[in-house]
Every structure is written in C-alpha cells, then in structure tokens.
Write a protein that holds these residues in place. Sequence first.
Motif, PDB file in Angstrom:
ATOM      1  N   PRO A 134     -25.715 -14.307  -1.541  1.00  0.00           N
ATOM      2  CA  PRO A 134     -27.011 -14.311  -2.235  1.00  0.00           C
ATOM      3  C   PRO A 134     -26.878 -13.855  -3.685  1.00  0.00           C
ATOM      4  O   PRO A 134     -26.099 -12.953  -4.008  1.00  0.00           O
ATOM      5  N   GLY A 135     -27.640 -14.501  -4.569  1.00  0.00           N
ATOM      6  CA  GLY A 135     -27.658 -14.110  -5.965  1.00  0.00           C
ATOM      7  C   GLY A 135     -26.401 -14.448  -6.727  1.00  0.00           C
ATOM      8  O   GLY A 135     -26.093 -13.804  -7.739  1.00  0.00           O
ATOM      9  N   SER A 136     -25.664 -15.455  -6.279  1.00  0.00           N
ATOM     10  CA  SER A 136     -24.412 -15.816  -6.960  1.00  0.00           C
ATOM     11  C   SER A 136     -24.345 -17.314  -7.176  1.00  0.00           C
ATOM     12  O   SER A 136     -25.126 -18.088  -6.614  1.00  0.00           O
ATOM     13  N   ASN A 137     -23.396 -17.734  -8.025  1.00  0.00           N
ATOM     14  CA  ASN A 137     -23.050 -19.133  -8.190  1.00  0.00           C
ATOM     15  C   ASN A 137     -21.630 -19.307  -7.690  1.00  0.00           C
ATOM     16  O   ASN A 137     -20.791 -18.407  -7.846  1.00  0.00           O
ATOM     17  N   GLY A 138     -21.331 -20.457  -7.094  1.00  0.00           N
ATOM     18  CA  GLY A 138     -19.960 -20.629  -6.630  1.00  0.00           C
ATOM     19  C   GLY A 138     -19.661 -22.037  -6.181  1.00  0.00           C
ATOM     20  O   GLY A 138     -20.549 -22.891  -6.075  1.00  0.00           O
ATOM     21  N   ILE A 139     -18.384 -22.268  -5.915  1.00  0.00           N
ATOM     22  CA  ILE A 139     -17.927 -23.541  -5.387  1.00  0.00           C
ATOM     23  C   ILE A 139     -16.873 -23.265  -4.325  1.00  0.00           C
ATOM     24  O   ILE A 139     -16.034 -22.369  -4.496  1.00  0.00           O
ATOM     25  N   ALA A 140     -16.953 -23.984  -3.214  1.00  0.00           N
ATOM     26  CA  ALA A 140     -16.039 -23.778  -2.088  1.00  0.00           C
ATOM     27  C   ALA A 140     -15.248 -25.063  -1.853  1.00  0.00           C
ATOM     28  O   ALA A 140     -15.835 -26.145  -1.743  1.00  0.00           O
ATOM     29  N   PHE A 141     -13.918 -24.931  -1.771  1.00  0.00           N
ATOM     30  CA  PHE A 141     -13.036 -26.069  -1.548  1.00  0.00           C
ATOM     31  C   PHE A 141     -12.492 -26.030  -0.119  1.00  0.00           C
ATOM     32  O   PHE A 141     -11.668 -25.163   0.204  1.00  0.00           O
ATOM     33  N   PRO A 142     -12.909 -26.945   0.762  1.00  0.00           N
ATOM     34  CA  PRO A 142     -12.299 -27.019   2.098  1.00  0.00           C
ATOM     35  C   PRO A 142     -10.834 -27.418   1.978  1.00  0.00           C
ATOM     36  O   PRO A 142     -10.478 -28.274   1.158  1.00  0.00           O
ATOM     37  N   VAL A 143      -9.978 -26.803   2.776  1.00  0.00           N
ATOM     38  CA  VAL A 143      -8.536 -27.059   2.712  1.00  0.00           C
ATOM     39  C   VAL A 143      -7.971 -27.159   4.122  1.00  0.00           C
ATOM     40  O   VAL A 143      -8.485 -26.547   5.052  1.00  0.00           O
ATOM     41  N   HIS A 144      -6.894 -27.924   4.265  1.00  0.00           N
ATOM     42  CA  HIS A 144      -6.253 -28.125   5.554  1.00  0.00           C
ATOM     43  C   HIS A 144      -4.752 -27.977   5.397  1.00  0.00           C
ATOM     44  O   HIS A 144      -4.202 -28.189   4.311  1.00  0.00           O
ATOM     45  N   ALA A 145      -4.092 -27.583   6.480  1.00  0.00           N
ATOM     46  CA  ALA A 145      -2.642 -27.421   6.471  1.00  0.00           C
ATOM     47  C   ALA A 145      -2.074 -27.974   7.769  1.00  0.00           C
ATOM     48  O   ALA A 145      -2.790 -28.566   8.579  1.00  0.00           O
ATOM     49  N   GLU A 146      -0.774 -27.769   7.965  1.00  0.00           N
ATOM     50  CA  GLU A 146      -0.116 -28.248   9.177  1.00  0.00           C
ATOM     51  C   GLU A 146      -0.658 -27.532  10.410  1.00  0.00           C
ATOM     52  O   GLU A 146      -1.280 -26.485  10.322  1.00  0.00           O
ATOM     53  N   ARG A 147      -0.414 -28.110  11.588  1.00  0.00           N
ATOM     54  CA  ARG A 147      -0.822 -27.560  12.877  1.00  0.00           C
ATOM     55  C   ARG A 147      -2.344 -27.465  13.010  1.00  0.00           C
ATOM     56  O   ARG A 147      -2.875 -26.646  13.738  1.00  0.00           O
ATOM     57  N   GLY A 148      -3.052 -28.311  12.245  1.00  0.00           N
ATOM     58  CA  GLY A 148      -4.500 -28.363  12.382  1.00  0.00           C
ATOM     59  C   GLY A 148      -5.244 -27.191  11.770  1.00  0.00           C
ATOM     60  O   GLY A 148      -6.440 -27.025  12.016  1.00  0.00           O
ATOM     61  N   GLN A 149      -4.577 -26.355  10.984  1.00  0.00           N
ATOM     62  CA  GLN A 149      -5.250 -25.210  10.377  1.00  0.00           C
ATOM     63  C   GLN A 149      -6.162 -25.664   9.242  1.00  0.00           C
ATOM     64  O   GLN A 149      -5.825 -26.569   8.484  1.00  0.00           O
ATOM     65  N   CYS A 150      -7.319 -25.028   9.133  1.00  0.00           N
ATOM     66  CA  CYS A 150      -8.225 -25.351   8.044  1.00  0.00           C
ATOM     67  C   CYS A 150      -8.884 -24.081   7.536  1.00  0.00           C
ATOM     68  O   CYS A 150      -8.857 -23.037   8.192  1.00  0.00           O
ATOM     69  N   GLY A 151      -9.438 -24.182   6.364  1.00  0.00           N
ATOM     70  CA  GLY A 151     -10.048 -23.006   5.766  1.00  0.00           C
ATOM     71  C   GLY A 151     -10.831 -23.361   4.521  1.00  0.00           C
ATOM     72  O   GLY A 151     -11.271 -24.510   4.347  1.00  0.00           O
ATOM     73  N   LEU A 152     -10.993 -22.376   3.656  1.00  0.00           N
ATOM     74  CA  LEU A 152     -11.845 -22.516   2.485  1.00  0.00           C
ATOM     75  C   LEU A 152     -11.279 -21.643   1.360  1.00  0.00           C
ATOM     76  O   LEU A 152     -10.858 -20.517   1.604  1.00  0.00           O
ATOM     77  N   VAL A 153     -11.270 -22.183   0.145  1.00  0.00           N
ATOM     78  CA  VAL A 153     -10.955 -21.384  -1.035  1.00  0.00           C
ATOM     79  C   VAL A 153     -12.222 -21.363  -1.885  1.00  0.00           C
ATOM     80  O   VAL A 153     -12.747 -22.420  -2.257  1.00  0.00           O
TER      81      VAL A 153
END
Length: 256
Positions: A134-153
């Motif tokens: 809340p009260g912020s500006n931002g951008i989130a990049f979905p990311v994926h790696a080997e073995r089906g791992q995923c996340g966010l930067v």
Amino acid sequence: MRASEVRQAAQALFDNHNTPFGAFSLGSETHQTVTIPDAVRRCRWIAVDLEATAFGLFFVSPSMERSRLVPCFDSDYPGVSVASKFISGSNGEEMVRHARISTEPCWWADDGASGTEAMFDALEWVSRTAPLVPGSNGIAFPVHAERGQCGLVVFMGSAMRVTQEMLYEIHGRCFALFSAVARIRPGEAGRVRAISKRELECLKLTANGHTSEEIARLLKLSVHTANQYLTQTTQKLNAVNRMQAVAKALRMGLIE
C-alpha cells in the motif's frame, strides 16, 4: 512473450556482455557459483538502472497447503523489509497465480507520484495489478527456472524510470538472476516436500516456545503424534533438529 523467449533474451544479454553477471552462459559453472550476497548486489544494480529505491526476489512457496510468495532477499538484506512482509502475505496471492501461468510484468501506482501511472500505462506487454505494498509504486517481473520453479522480482520507488526497451532488458536480467539463485538454493527453492497443515501448526507452536506436551494438549493430539509431526517436518525441511526446522520455515515464509 513466453517464458522460453524471455530466457532466450537473457542468454542474448550474456552473449553480448550487456549484463552485470558477465559474459557466460546460463548453464556454465560460473553461473552456478553465484552467492546470495552477490545476487543481492546484482539485484541492486538493476534497481539503480530503474531508479528504484527498493527491491525483492521471491519464490512461489512449495507448500501445498497455502501457496505464497516467499522472500529470498530484499533491499534490507540480511534482514527482511516491511514491504516483503506485505508481498509474502495476502497481498501477493493474486501474483502467485499470475506468476505460475504468465511472464507478463505487472505494475501498480499507489503513492500519488505525478507521471508514474502514465509512464507504466504507456508500456506494452504489461498489466496493472492491485498494489503489492500500500502507498507505493512498483513493477513485478514473473520469472521461471529449471525444475518448474517460479517466482517474482519486484522493484519499487516513487521516481522509477522504465522505457519499453528497458522493460525487456530488465526482465531478461531478472530471469538470469532468478535462475542463478535457484541453482544455489535448490533445497529451499522448490525441492521441499509438501508439508501438511497439521505439521505446520506443530512447527508454529514450537516457534512460539511450546513443548511437545503443550502442543499435544493445544491440538488435542497424543504427545507421540505431536512428536511424529515435528520429526516429519524436520526431515522434510532437511534440518538437523526442530530449532533449525523452525528457522528454515520462518525464512521461507511457511510460518510467521
């Protein structure tokens, strides 16, 4: 743009020497030996390019009971920022679902800074999302790696600067960063066996200082069963004892 295309863009950045990781391939030995402090430093370089004041790298948790974004590190490393606690809570649930099926970046503008919304809105291949903090500006990049791992930067700041050309380059660097971190944290980035709700309850009570006898009484279990749940959780987290299991679970965001 599909995940494979973004990974190819990341490889091209390596080949062209246009990344702080240096000139090497995603599968090279050098790529595999990156440390977490090194990854934090490199994420900070990306934040500088975006003129962001905060950042964080998150994994989608392996828990089958409650999928969530688990902070690996953020701009307060080795601590955990308040922003990361928001993102790893209920605010990040929608982004978990998004990250699993898409690599499209998501942005939000919630601090009233002039021009930020217009800047993000002018970009292609991005979508707006509810504020992760809340009260912020931002951008989130979905990311994926080997073995089906995923996340966010995630990057945040009141005066961020993102152009269309930067968007693709930054996303490629985020993919490379996430892939490197996933390689050095395989046990905590996707290989943890599913932990049941009851096992997590026992571990959380242990974290709060309760003994096996007290846990059994609170959860209406036998002491033997409570101990069995704790032993199973310790094994699943590849910990040497209950206290290390608690520490790992807290760091991974499985318990609070």
